[in-house]
Design a protein around this motif. Structure first.
Motif, PDB file in Angstrom:
ATOM      1  N   SER A 132       0.832  -1.217   0.000  1.00 43.13           N
ATOM      2  CA  SER A 132       0.000   0.000   0.000  1.00 43.13           C
ATOM      3  C   SER A 132       0.859   1.256   0.000  1.00 43.13           C
ATOM      4  O   SER A 132       0.577   2.225  -0.723  1.00 43.13           O
ATOM      5  CB  SER A 132      -0.927   0.012   1.214  1.00 43.13           C
ATOM      6  N   ARG A 133       1.921   1.257   0.809  1.00 49.74           N
ATOM      7  CA  ARG A 133       2.813   2.416   0.866  1.00 49.74           C
ATOM      8  C   ARG A 133       3.473   2.648  -0.494  1.00 49.74           C
ATOM      9  O   ARG A 133       3.521   3.776  -0.990  1.00 49.74           O
ATOM     10  CB  ARG A 133       3.882   2.221   1.933  1.00 49.74           C
ATOM     11  N   GLN A 147       2.373   1.748  -3.398  1.00 46.93           N
ATOM     12  CA  GLN A 147       1.370   2.201  -4.358  1.00 46.93           C
ATOM     13  C   GLN A 147       1.057   3.682  -4.163  1.00 46.93           C
ATOM     14  O   GLN A 147       0.880   4.410  -5.135  1.00 46.93           O
ATOM     15  CB  GLN A 147       0.102   1.360  -4.243  1.00 46.93           C
ATOM     16  N   ARG A 148       1.009   4.129  -2.895  1.00 46.32           N
ATOM     17  CA  ARG A 148       0.777   5.552  -2.632  1.00 46.32           C
ATOM     18  C   ARG A 148       1.945   6.403  -3.128  1.00 46.32           C
ATOM     19  O   ARG A 148       1.753   7.488  -3.672  1.00 46.32           O
ATOM     20  CB  ARG A 148       0.585   5.807  -1.133  1.00 46.32           C
ATOM     21  N   GLU A 149       3.170   5.903  -2.917  1.00 42.34           N
ATOM     22  CA  GLU A 149       4.361   6.649  -3.312  1.00 42.34           C
ATOM     23  C   GLU A 149       4.621   6.596  -4.815  1.00 42.34           C
ATOM     24  O   GLU A 149       5.351   7.434  -5.346  1.00 42.34           O
ATOM     25  CB  GLU A 149       5.585   6.114  -2.573  1.00 42.34           C
ATOM     26  N   ASN A 150       4.044   5.615  -5.496  1.00 46.68           N
ATOM     27  CA  ASN A 150       4.253   5.419  -6.937  1.00 46.68           C
ATOM     28  C   ASN A 150       2.903   5.206  -7.624  1.00 46.68           C
ATOM     29  O   ASN A 150       2.627   4.117  -8.129  1.00 46.68           O
ATOM     30  CB  ASN A 150       5.161   4.205  -7.173  1.00 46.68           C
ATOM     31  N   PRO A 151       2.069   6.238  -7.644  1.00 43.75           N
ATOM     32  CA  PRO A 151       0.694   6.054  -8.138  1.00 43.75           C
ATOM     33  C   PRO A 151       0.581   5.641  -9.602  1.00 43.75           C
ATOM     34  O   PRO A 151      -0.442   5.084 -10.001  1.00 43.75           O
ATOM     35  CB  PRO A 151       0.036   7.416  -7.894  1.00 43.75           C
TER      36      PRO A 151
END
Length: 68
Positions: free
Chosen positions: A26-27, A29-33
């Motif tokens: 999840s982290r 994915q948030r950092e690499n949208p």
């Protein structure tokens, strides 16, 4: 230690690993949208290999070894 207790401890450890893995996913994915699923998987694999939070091992003592 009884087999049932060992089984419960192992299951708890595996459950914690799974939760940590999903939190890291999840982290990332948030950092690499804009990253694809394959790119996120590659980042997860790199994180698992590098283990930045455990550079000296998982516990006090000789890194990577449980026997003297």
């Amino acid at each position: 230690m009884a087999d049932d207790e060992l089984r419960l401890r192992l299951q708890a450890a595996l459950d914690l690993f799974e939760v940590g893995f999903e939190m890291q996913r999840s982290r990332l994915q948030r950092e690499n949208p804009t990253a694809t699923d394959d790119e996120i998987l590659a980042l997860l694999n790199a994180w698992m290999v590098a283990r930045p939070a455990a550079l000296s091992g998982d516990a006090i003592g000789r890194p990577g070894g449980l026997v003297a």
